[in-house]
Design an enzyme around this catalytic site. Structure first.
Site, PDB file in Angstrom:
ATOM      1  N   TYR A   1      80.970  50.374  74.663  1.00 31.88           N
ATOM      2  CA  TYR A   1      81.603  50.188  73.365  1.00 31.88           C
ATOM      3  C   TYR A   1      80.762  50.879  72.300  1.00 31.88           C
ATOM      4  CZ  TYR A   1      85.726  47.207  73.027  1.00 31.88           C
ATOM      5  OH  TYR A   1      87.009  46.733  73.026  1.00 31.88           O
TER       6      TYR A   1
ATOM      7  N   GLU B   1      81.839  51.208  68.520  1.00 29.87           N
ATOM      8  CA  GLU B   1      82.558  51.209  67.243  1.00 29.87           C
ATOM      9  C   GLU B   1      81.687  51.792  66.142  1.00 29.87           C
ATOM     10  OE1 GLU B   1      83.877  47.267  66.438  1.00 29.87           O
ATOM     11  OE2 GLU B   1      85.582  47.391  67.812  1.00 29.87           O
TER      12      GLU B   1
ATOM     13  N   ASP C   1      99.850  69.808  61.888  1.00 34.16           N
ATOM     14  CA  ASP C   1      99.789  69.248  63.229  1.00 34.16           C
ATOM     15  C   ASP C   1      99.914  70.426  64.198  1.00 34.16           C
ATOM     16  OD1 ASP C   1     100.263  68.150  65.713  1.00 34.16           O
ATOM     17  OD2 ASP C   1     101.671  66.638  65.020  1.00 34.16           O
TER      18      ASP C   1
ATOM     19  N   THR D   1      96.341  67.338  69.487  1.00 39.42           N
ATOM     20  CA  THR D   1      95.979  66.726  70.749  1.00 39.42           C
ATOM     21  C   THR D   1      94.929  67.622  71.390  1.00 39.42           C
ATOM     22  OG1 THR D   1      97.810  67.925  71.774  1.00 39.42           O
ATOM     23  CG2 THR D   1      98.205  65.629  71.185  1.00 39.42           C
TER      24      THR D   1
ATOM     25  N   LYS E   1      97.723  69.699  76.229  1.00 38.17           N
ATOM     26  CA  LYS E   1      98.670  70.795  75.992  1.00 38.17           C
ATOM     27  C   LYS E   1      97.982  72.154  76.209  1.00 38.17           C
ATOM     28  CE  LYS E   1     101.641  68.135  72.840  1.00 38.17           C
ATOM     29  NZ  LYS E   1     100.829  66.949  72.457  1.00 38.17           N
TER      30      LYS E   1
ATOM     31  N   ARG F   1      93.779  63.913  77.700  1.00 45.16           N
ATOM     32  CA  ARG F   1      94.792  63.402  76.775  1.00 45.16           C
ATOM     33  C   ARG F   1      94.065  62.656  75.660  1.00 45.16           C
ATOM     34  NH1 ARG F   1      99.351  64.384  79.484  1.00 45.16           N
ATOM     35  NH2 ARG F   1     100.659  63.426  77.893  1.00 45.16           N
TER      36      ARG F   1
END
Length: 416
Positions: free
Chosen positions: A59, A61, A205, A231, A234, A240
């Site tokens: 983790y 954060e 985008d 992303t 692609k 991903r």
């Protein structure tokens, strides 16, 4: 193409043969089929290995050096490296590599610059935009006042004068350029000029074309946009996930919008895979690859035209094309289903002004990123276009022949 990936399926089989068998069937489908979905690609074994690593245990954060958990010294180094590589690859001032997806990245930008009810302007979903550009089915369409621009239904092309007129009339706070199904190059300079005229923050985008941008096969939006989202799969061929690039003046807003705005802990194993992907995209052979994607798309477009398909805009400048199937007397859903049976995968897609339901559509979207990753070239693009034509015209009569052609191509161009 690539080296052999680690035997993840074999590891899983030791404990859970049911899941392993499902994974194996999907791997077989990928190996033995032709992948033409424009938003899909094949990640390298190095990217896949980074995703399936012990980094998933941590983790973290917050941002590097400003975490809410202890024990982050090594993932701090990793995430900082990923940020630096993203900035270098795209020539950006700042980068946030934490978004779990492109949709998350877009929603973070909207959260950073808009209040509920503020005006957002983007390309309509029905004409090639994305859900997060203001679709009423999406949070972006529910929280904000959305005004959309379309393409010309006759030519399929963006009408920049129309975009300017809509922007002047509605004064959006955020103007979005970029698309999920637009086969031509987008002029980001014109969009930037429009945004500046109306005082809007300008976001691009570039999810579909990020790899082409990285490889120099498409105009980069980074010099023109305030914010760029993408992303990392692609055409970029990574894991991903999502990425936000921005000018220095917006970094604090973007970082806080990602965490704690829309996300909790970042996925450090995916961030590691993004770092590997960015390094791959810096190599000379990646530039060659992206230019080959565009070359293959042009040949595929020519092949589909020869097969009698009507292409929206008449062709393509990037990695994808849209075919209007109405002259063929078949729906997008039906052709997608037929091609699936023949081991060719693509997706049904709405065409500008589509009279059919979104679940049916009058068109298909075809992309060349994944087949180019496998090393296929002009000859294969022509053969695949012929297979699509045969399947559209006479599915039952040509199925065996099409499957044989697909098997032959896949055998010559192994996936791994």
């Amino acid at each position: 193409m690539y080296g052999k990936p680690l035997d993840a399926i074999g590891f899983v089989k030791e404990f859970d043969p049911i899941v392993a068998e499902m994974m194996d069937r999907e791997f077989t489908r990928q190996k033995e089929g032709i992948e033409l979905i424009a938003s899909e690609n094949f990640a390298s074994p190095a990217v896949i290995a980074a995703m399936g690593s012990v980094l998933t245990n941590k983790y973290a954060e917050g941002l590097p050096g400003k975490r809410y958990y202890g024990g982050c010294q090594f993932v701090d180094e990793l995430e900082a490296l990923c940020i630096d590589r993203a900035k270098t690859l795209f020539g950006a001032e700042c980068a946030n590599v934490q978004p779990h997806s492109g949709a998350q990245a877009n929603l973070a930008v909207e959260l950073a610059f808009l209040q509920p009810g503020d005006t957002l302007m983007g390309m309509s979903l029905a004409n090639g935009g994305h859900l997060t550009h203001g679709s009423p089915a999406n949070l972006s369409g529910k929280y904000y006042n959305v005004v959309s621009y379309d393409v010309d239904h006759e030519t399929g092309l963006l009408d920049y004068d129309q975009v300017r007129d809509i922007a002047k009339k509605n004064k959006p706070k955020l103007l979005i350029a970029g698309a999920s199904a637009y086969p031509r190059a987008i002029d980001f300079q014109i969009f930037a000029d429009i945004a500046h005229e109306v005082g809007a923050v300008f976001m691009v985008d570039m999810a579909h074309i990020a790899g082409l941008v990285a490889g120099g096969a498409h105009m980069s939006p980074v010099p023109y946009a305030d914010i760029v989202t993408t992303t990392t799969h692609k055409t970029l061929r990574g894991p991903r996930g999502g990425l936000i690039l921005c000018k220095e003046e917006f970094a604090k807003k973007i970082n806080s919008a990602v965490f704690p705005g829309i996300q909790g802990g970042p996925l450090e194993h995916i961030i590691a895979a993004k770092a590997v992907c960015f390094r791959e995209a810096m190599q000379e052979d990646f530039k060659t690859y992206t230019h080959n994607i565009v070359k293959n798309a042009k040949v595929m477009a020519e092949g589909l035209l020869e097969e009698g398909f009507d292409l929206v805009t008449g062709g393509t400048d990037n990695h994808l094309m849209l075919a209007d199937l109405r002259p063929m007397g078949i729906s997008g859903m039906e052709l997608q289903t037929r091609l699936d049976a023949n081991h060719i995968t693509l997706n049904k897609n709405a065409i500008p002004g589509d009279p059919a339901k979104p679940s049916v559509t009058s068109g298909i979207r075809v992309g060349t990123a994944a087949v180019t990753t496998r090393g296929m070239g002009a000859e294969e693009m022509r053969r695949i276009a012929q297979c699509i034509g045969m399947t559209a015209r006479d599915f039952e009569g040509t199925a065996d022949e099409v499957k044989a052609i697909v098997a032959d191509i896949c055998k010559k161009f192994p996936l791994y």
